[in-house]
Design a protein around this motif. Sequence first.
Motif, mmCIF file in Angstrom:
data_model
loop_
_atom_site.group_PDB
_atom_site.id
_atom_site.type_symbol
_atom_site.label_atom_id
_atom_site.label_comp_id
_atom_site.label_asym_id
_atom_site.label_seq_id
_atom_site.Cartn_x
_atom_site.Cartn_y
_atom_site.Cartn_z
ATOM 1 N N PHE A 63 0.859 -1.182 0.000
ATOM 2 C CA PHE A 63 0.000 0.000 0.000
ATOM 3 C C PHE A 63 0.896 1.233 0.000
ATOM 4 O O PHE A 63 1.551 1.533 0.999
ATOM 5 N N PRO A 64 0.970 1.981 -1.121
ATOM 6 C CA PRO A 64 1.868 3.136 -1.169
ATOM 7 C C PRO A 64 1.444 4.236 -0.203
ATOM 8 O O PRO A 64 0.247 4.443 0.042
ATOM 9 N N LEU A 65 2.438 4.892 0.357
ATOM 10 C CA LEU A 65 2.203 6.067 1.205
ATOM 11 C C LEU A 65 2.762 7.271 0.455
ATOM 12 O O LEU A 65 3.968 7.460 0.373
ATOM 13 N N GLY A 66 1.885 8.045 -0.122
ATOM 14 C CA GLY A 66 2.314 9.175 -0.920
ATOM 15 C C GLY A 66 1.938 8.986 -2.376
ATOM 16 O O GLY A 66 1.540 7.893 -2.813
ATOM 17 N N ASN A 67 2.064 10.062 -3.142
ATOM 18 C CA ASN A 67 1.691 10.051 -4.548
ATOM 19 C C ASN A 67 2.937 10.037 -5.426
ATOM 20 O O ASN A 67 4.031 10.403 -4.999
ATOM 21 N N GLY A 68 2.729 9.631 -6.680
ATOM 22 C CA GLY A 68 3.810 9.669 -7.646
ATOM 23 C C GLY A 68 5.017 8.863 -7.210
ATOM 24 O O GLY A 68 4.908 7.749 -6.696
ATOM 25 N N ARG A 69 6.197 9.445 -7.422
ATOM 26 C CA ARG A 69 7.447 8.761 -7.114
ATOM 27 C C ARG A 69 7.520 8.346 -5.649
ATOM 28 O O ARG A 69 8.012 7.273 -5.316
ATOM 29 N N GLU A 70 6.998 9.183 -4.761
ATOM 30 C CA GLU A 70 7.063 8.880 -3.330
ATOM 31 C C GLU A 70 6.316 7.598 -3.000
ATOM 32 O O GLU A 70 6.731 6.822 -2.137
ATOM 33 N N GLY A 71 5.208 7.347 -3.705
ATOM 34 C CA GLY A 71 4.422 6.150 -3.451
ATOM 35 C C GLY A 71 5.121 4.860 -3.825
ATOM 36 O O GLY A 71 4.715 3.782 -3.376
ATOM 37 N N SER A 72 6.156 4.953 -4.646
ATOM 38 C CA SER A 72 6.938 3.769 -5.002
ATOM 39 C C SER A 72 8.211 3.645 -4.173
ATOM 40 O O SER A 72 9.012 2.735 -4.392
ATOM 41 N N ARG A 73 8.393 4.548 -3.233
ATOM 42 C CA ARG A 73 9.583 4.525 -2.373
ATOM 43 C C ARG A 73 9.234 4.291 -0.912
ATOM 44 O O ARG A 73 10.096 3.985 -0.102
#
Length: 653
Positions: A147-157
């Motif tokens: 479950f990503p926390l954040g949008n865009g690039r941040e959600g994949s980190r």
Amino acid sequence: MAAKRPVFPEYDPDDVSSNASGNRSFGEVVQQRMSRRTALMGGTAAAAGFLAATGLGTGTAVARTPAAGGDGGWEGGVRPRRLLGFDPVPTSTADEFTVPDGYETQVLIPWGTPIRPGGPAWHKDASDSAADQAEQIGMNHDGMHFFPLGNGREGSRRGLLVLNHEYVDQELLFPDGAEEITAEKVEKALAAHGVSVVEIEQRRGGTWHVVNSRRARRVTGTTPVAFSGPVRADHPALASANEPMGTLNNCSSGATPWGTYLTCEENWNNYFGTEEAGWEPTPAQERYGVSASGGGFRWHEADSRFDLAANPGEINRFGWIVEIDPKDPGAKPVKRTALGRFKHEGCTVTESRGRVVAYSGDDQDGDYIYKFVGQGSWRVQRALGRSPLDHGTLYVARFEDDGSGSWLPLEHGTGALTAENGFADQADVLLRTREAADALGATKMDRPEWIAVNPRNGDVYCTLTNGSGWDSAVHPRTPNPYGHIVRWTEEGGNHAATSFAWDIFVLAGDPAHDPQVELDASNIFGSPDGIAFDGDGRLWIQTDVSNSSQNLAEKGYENIGNNQMLAADPRSGEIRRFLTGPRGSEISGVTFTPDQRTMFVNVQHPGESTTVWGTPTPEDPRVVSNWPDFDPEGRPRSATVVIRRTDGGVIGA
């Protein structure tokens, strides 16, 4: 002269059917369906037009190349973009985890890892207490979701990794093994079951780490739970000496469009037993494989909660799909009873015209495939403060000879599901889902496991691991020790439809034992189990060959090696082996970051007892495997493996 039929090794099933109904098996359906293959290919069967329109064929998946000719042999003369861009790895019997050239791995959160930095450290002699285990990653990792926390690039980190722990190996869980079962051991075993929620982030250099998080938590066999839907916690069948608590034998999983995690209770009957002389299971209990001896855990010897005679209602609190909100550590897990009670392998959720649709297989030889269709828009249901998983219809599948199929509603008052036939109300139908499906004439399947929906065209795929089989001159076969994958297209592309067209996607196995199998050294496999699509439409296939069959010539598995994961292109049928696991393990659970540049895969029960390698003991737990630590004084541990391309590209491309 009739073609010589392949001779298969004796089948040693992982599971024994408890389905005594007279319903037709999928093997009988396949026999008649595939015997009409020529007619279908000629377009004379009723379903041929539907199959052609949906893109379903009548053969199995193979590694295909374009035929010679000016257009390259591709439909319309246009070569599709290749989905598989890696060289297949060979089969392996080594105690290692292997990926293709150009990929790198990292072992993350093995059993016993603290769910927060600074938590109780794991003891390699397994001397951790139950309290320690309740703050550590559980045993035998299975289904999971990122479950990503954040949008865009941040959600994949950065995100929450939520994963199941299916069961425990009590010989490895306790320093002195399982010869004696005590209350303290039961407490620790319960703490090693359930679900882990950890927050992870990717740091410089690409490595992933567990970080301190208020969201981190364990859901175990003693966590307070709620019941919702037609079967409430106060239902008389659920009456127990203790409050509703716990989730057990959490196999595969699912994720909802509103951001919650679904964990699925599979072989829950194994934890219950009794020493009371003369105790016999009821017909309903017998249909679920409930017995006085249970599955060998023997918890009832030390904890009356699991004694079938002393506390008979407790077992009815298991066999459900459990919804967990990973972002709210204070939210109580909820057992969603409208989705039925059986041995849920997983729960794959998709949307259809605003309605939620959830597919689930019942993983036992001779049992069924189900789907739940929500009532109206799930967004409206949520806006009204109602769960979309509490309101809707549960269906069971029936496969017909001509390649068509139908979904039969498990609704009280419909067909045979009446009071006159012994079903008191809708709650009773759901408590006895298997018996209700029997009564409707559902099709017996060969251990239906994970289900996946192709994001590109909506086709649905289900792994059938293996089964006792049937007599078929074409395929599948008698017995079916290797399994296969079935796919279907819902009518009109609508997942809420009540009819579908089906076919076989691939027949697993070894062509040395069965010439019908169209696999080779690059993709030979058996016993498909886990299955998932990535965002580009690659189909990832994980295997669970039983340790009583793995690597054994007499079981037909001498060429297949350790369990593995493969990738398939559903358009071309091409399949390639992507990874192999260590000895004694199953490859189970796969999820991706949104950018598809990090893959998480679970290695379950490495080092478990095998016929080939031996049986671990308290004196030497490393007989079969010492993965992933390879500590001379340690023991094997289930773990999540992070896989990345060394060039940072998309996995599999």
